[in-house]
Design a protein around this motif. Structure first.
Motif, PDB file in Angstrom:
ATOM      1  N   THR A   1       0.815  -1.219   0.000  1.00  0.00           N
ATOM      2  CA  THR A   1       0.000   0.000   0.000  1.00  0.00           C
ATOM      3  C   THR A   1       0.847   1.266   0.000  1.00  0.00           C
ATOM      4  O   THR A   1       0.468   2.270  -0.607  1.00  0.00           O
TER       5      THR A   1
ATOM      6  N   ASP B   1      -0.178  -8.630   0.634  1.00  0.00           N
ATOM      7  CA  ASP B   1      -1.228  -9.651   0.655  1.00  0.00           C
ATOM      8  C   ASP B   1      -2.108  -9.498  -0.586  1.00  0.00           C
ATOM      9  O   ASP B   1      -1.910  -8.579  -1.403  1.00  0.00           O
TER      10      ASP B   1
ATOM     11  N   ASN C   1      -5.230  -8.555  -0.982  1.00  0.00           N
ATOM     12  CA  ASN C   1      -6.011  -7.317  -1.073  1.00  0.00           C
ATOM     13  C   ASN C   1      -5.152  -6.154  -1.564  1.00  0.00           C
ATOM     14  O   ASN C   1      -5.607  -5.327  -2.361  1.00  0.00           O
ATOM     15  N   GLU C   2      -3.926  -6.081  -1.078  1.00  0.00           N
ATOM     16  CA  GLU C   2      -3.028  -5.016  -1.539  1.00  0.00           C
ATOM     17  C   GLU C   2      -2.736  -5.162  -3.025  1.00  0.00           C
ATOM     18  O   GLU C   2      -2.622  -4.160  -3.745  1.00  0.00           O
TER      19      GLU C   2
ATOM     20  N   VAL D   1      -4.763  -6.437  -5.303  1.00  0.00           N
ATOM     21  CA  VAL D   1      -5.955  -5.957  -6.016  1.00  0.00           C
ATOM     22  C   VAL D   1      -6.013  -4.441  -5.996  1.00  0.00           C
ATOM     23  O   VAL D   1      -6.260  -3.786  -7.027  1.00  0.00           O
ATOM     24  N   ASN D   2      -5.768  -3.828  -4.849  1.00  0.00           N
ATOM     25  CA  ASN D   2      -5.837  -2.374  -4.724  1.00  0.00           C
ATOM     26  C   ASN D   2      -4.802  -1.672  -5.605  1.00  0.00           C
ATOM     27  O   ASN D   2      -5.083  -0.613  -6.181  1.00  0.00           O
TER      28      ASN D   2
ATOM     29  N   GLN E   1      -8.549 -14.169 -11.181  1.00  0.00           N
ATOM     30  CA  GLN E   1      -8.602 -12.917 -10.433  1.00  0.00           C
ATOM     31  C   GLN E   1      -7.865 -11.805 -11.183  1.00  0.00           C
ATOM     32  O   GLN E   1      -8.314 -10.660 -11.227  1.00  0.00           O
TER      33      GLN E   1
END
Length: 386
Positions: free
Chosen positions: A108, A145, A147-148, A150-151, A186
């Motif tokens: 992030t 991870d 989620n990071e 994807v973000n 994904q």
């Protein structure tokens, strides 16, 4: 080598930023885990001075692409990235369509700086996702991870960059076809213009080499690749290189220049370069000092080694790059970029054609699907000719 045949190919620039937060167990690149603060200004000063010493290699050509690799280039301060890219553009005439790629990790902190890097002159970001699955990321030693990851892709997509890429690995330890396709699905859902989907290989001088993990057997590897390739094609991606897929018009121009046997200046720790010298009728390879301490030592040269490619090796080096591409290879390009006549490779080429690995027309050579599947066997034919 025939001096009348050799011509200057297009020119790119590779810039190496050697630092990363921690060394991944599969990584054999010249990267160094951070132990102190990065000497941002001193390193950019050195890069620009390194480039000054390479300017004779430009030979009145425009720069077509810049690739900033590592390590983790996005650890460099955006202000220093801007100073670096502005400095390059002051020293070398650049194409109006200049592609500027920067590799980045999807943590992030770094992803939040994508906009600043865009303002600095980066117009293409390559995000090192590798996997979205927590257990696989742990095995690979990654610090982000799912989620990071994807973000980071969502943010890159929001910036209206020229393009962005997701790097994804397959054939990971304890990975079956379903796991590999889940990762790929994904990535496809994020709809990046470019997807690099490559197989994990165990390289010398890595942690995985000293303590090898169990990776899928050859049959599973083949099943993963076949199913994944079809999923990418069904999603509108075009395979243009063994491990590279892109939406139409979004191929990585920098990597295309590598694979087409183009020229590239390499600056930074451990960077490699390839330069054609028509006047001397030679093709040169260069490598720079690998360790940051040595590279930043004012008493030392930036260049570690410089050598010309032996004439008997040029054809093999050309085909080791060119045959990775799915596109047809113009036959006249071989002579222009190697200085060799077709007669120099007539025997191995005929053998490859007889085996159904290459098809030949009056103007082009085309690797067949069989040749793509057995690329090592195909390259061995040219290796035996050396």
């Amino acid at each position: 080598m025939n001096a009348s045949l050799l011509q200057l190919p297009p020119l790119s620039l590779y810039i190496h930023i050697p630092w990363c937060v921690q060394k991944c167990p599969y990584c054999d690149f010249n990267s160094h885990a951070l132990k102190t603060d990065i000497p941002h200004q001193a390193y950019v000063d050195a890069l620009l001075e390194d480039l000054d010493q390479e300017l004779a290699s430009v030979q009145d050509r425009q720069l077509q692409s810049i690739f900033i690799g590592g390590g983790t280039p996005s650890l460099l301060e955006p202000a220093q990235m801007k100073r670096l890219l502005d400095g390059v553009k002051e020293k070398i005439d650049c194409s109006d369509e200049l592609e500027v790629t920067m590799e980045a990790n999807p943590g992030t902190v770094e992803a939040g700086r994508f906009k600043l890097f865009q303002a600095a002159g980066v117009n293409r970001i390559s995000i090192g996702v590798q996997s979205f699955q927590e257990d696989k990321l742990t095995i690979l030693g990654r610090i982000h991870d799912g989620n990071e990851a994807v973000n980071a892709a969502v943010q890159a997509n929001s910036l209206a960059l020229r393009s962005y890429n997701i790097d994804l690995m397959h054939s990971l330890p304890k990975q079956g076809v379903g796991d590999a396709l889940s990762d790929l699905k994904q990535a496809i859902e994020l709809a990046p213009p470019h997807l690099s989907w490559y197989q994990l290989t165990i390289e010398p001088n890595t942690q995985f080499h000293s303590k090898p993990p169990t990776i899928p057997d050859d049959e599973v590897l083949a099943d993963i690749f076949d199913a994944g390739r079809q999923a990418l094609i069904d999603a509108g991606y075009v395979q243009y290189e063994i491990s590279a897929f892109a939406k139409p018009g979004y191929q990585c121009q920098h990597n295309l220049n590598y694979w087409r046997f183009g020229d590239y200046i390499g600056i930074g720790c451990g960077a490699h370069g390839k330069i054609t010298d028509v006047k001397q009728n030679k093709i040169w390879r260069t490598s720079k000092v690998k360790h940051p301490k040595g590279y930043l030592d004012p008493a030392k040269d930036y260049t570690f080694d410089r050598w010309s490619i032996d004439e008997e090796d040029i054809a093999l080096e050309y085909f080791m790059n060119r045959l990775r591409l799915v596109e047809p290879c113009p036959r006249n390009e071989f002579s222009h970029y190697t200085g060799l006549s077709e007669q120099a490779i007539a025997n191995p080429m005929n053998k490859a054609i007889d085996k159904g690995l290459i098809e030949q027309s009056e103007s082009h050579w085309q690797v067949t699907p069989l040749g793509q599947r057995f690329l090592n066997e195909l390259l061995n034919i040219f290796m035996e000719n050396g």
